[in-house]
Design a protein around this motif. Structure first.
Motif: not given
Ligand code: OGA
Ligand code: MN
Length: 296
Positions: A167-168, A223-224, A229-230
């Motif tokens: 993941q980035v 991508g999320w 993501a948070r």
């Protein structure tokens, strides 16, 4: 006297050590620098008590570890600075040495240090080590906590590890300062706040040990959706900062602490602004993107 590296806390045996038998104000032999690097490979936080250093000595010592970042991440404009550009001013003092008021925006901005973070993770090439020297400390409070992100990675269940790998994340002071309620920034600040890409999991360039790479500056995962993501980042951060992974440093005057931003997070615990706290930090610049250190 030979360098003595003493594990600090038996519970965090491979996380924090105290180092004695070296005077960091003197020019160092290659052998001593190597010994410190090796200690940092094992202990991600090193405490050197009783190091009385001028700013020049602090900077000279720091340069043994690599190029220095210039302090561009704080609220100060160039001409407001109390200290030279190689030093991050971690104090509540203004340029003339007077105390900054509690409501001053410079102080409020600096409260970002109270969120768990890794220094300069908002820079495309983030920092390696930070070197913080305590000049004046309050009579109580003002501790700093450090969390071991290698131990946190190891303790994650396999499913979550798989979810993290590859993941980035996007990091910016917009996110960390946003969390404190800052919504308006000067133009020069905005330029420095363009989000940068970082690996969520990285292997250390020297030791190859794997760490979670988290920071209050992380606000998105590529991508999320933002809420997903948070939440995920928050959960990871809660996991990584459980007491078992955390060391709390109670400062003494002239302590110098080096930590590895590639393997730790840290946060300031706060203190009463009626008191003076004067700490100064150099930061060793990185030379590669964390994306190049993603484990396969
Ligand atoms: C720093 C920092 C914490 C503290 O110097 O990078 O986050 O307790 N400091 O001052
Ligand atoms: Mn910091």
């Amino acid at each position: 006297m030979p360098l003595k590296v003493i594990p600090f806390n038996p519970k965090l045996i491979d996380f924090v050590a105290k180092v004695e038998g070296i005077s960091l104000g003197e020019p160092l032999a290659v052998k001593s620098v190597e010994a410190i690097f090796n200690a940092l490979d094992r202990f991600a936080v090193l405490v050197f008590p009783n190091q009385v250093l001028t700013d020049e000595q602090h900077i000279r010592f720091s340069r043994y570890f690599g190029d220095l970042e210039l302090a561009t991440g704080d609220y100060m404009k160039q001409d407001d600075r109390r200290l030279q550009m190689e030093l991050n001013d971690i104090s509540n003092l203004d340029r003339k040495g007077g105390k900054i008021e509690a409501a001053d925006v410079k102080r409020l901005f600096s409260l970002g240090n109270m969120l768990w973070h890794s220094d300069s993770s908002f820079k495309a090439i983030p920092a390696q080590y930070s070197i913080l020297s305590a000049k004046i400390i309050p009579t109580t409070e003002g501790d700093t906590e450090f969390a071991d992100m290698r131990a946190a990675w190891k303790a994650l269940d396999e499913k979550t590890q798989q979810k993290c790998l590859g993941q980035v994340t996007l990091h910016s002071q917009l996110y960390s300062r946003g969390e404190l309620g800052f919504t308006e920034f000067r133009e020069d600040q905005q330029e420095a706040m363009v989000p940068v890409r970082q690996a969520l999991v990285r292997s250390h360039p020297r030791t190859k040990k794997i760490s979670l790479y988290l920071s209050a500056h992380a606000g998105m995962i590529e991508g999320w959706t933002i809420p997903e993501a948070r939440i995920f980042l928050k959960r990871l951060s809660e996991h990584a900062t459980q007491r078992e992974f955390v060391y709390r440093h109670k400062w003494r005057v002239n302590d110098l602490v080096i930590w590895d931003n590639q393997a730790t997070m840290h946060r300031a615990m706060g203190f009463d602004n009626k008191q003076v706290r004067d700490m100064r930090r150099t930061t060793i610049a990185g030379n590669i993107s964390s994306l190049k250190d993603m484990p396969s």
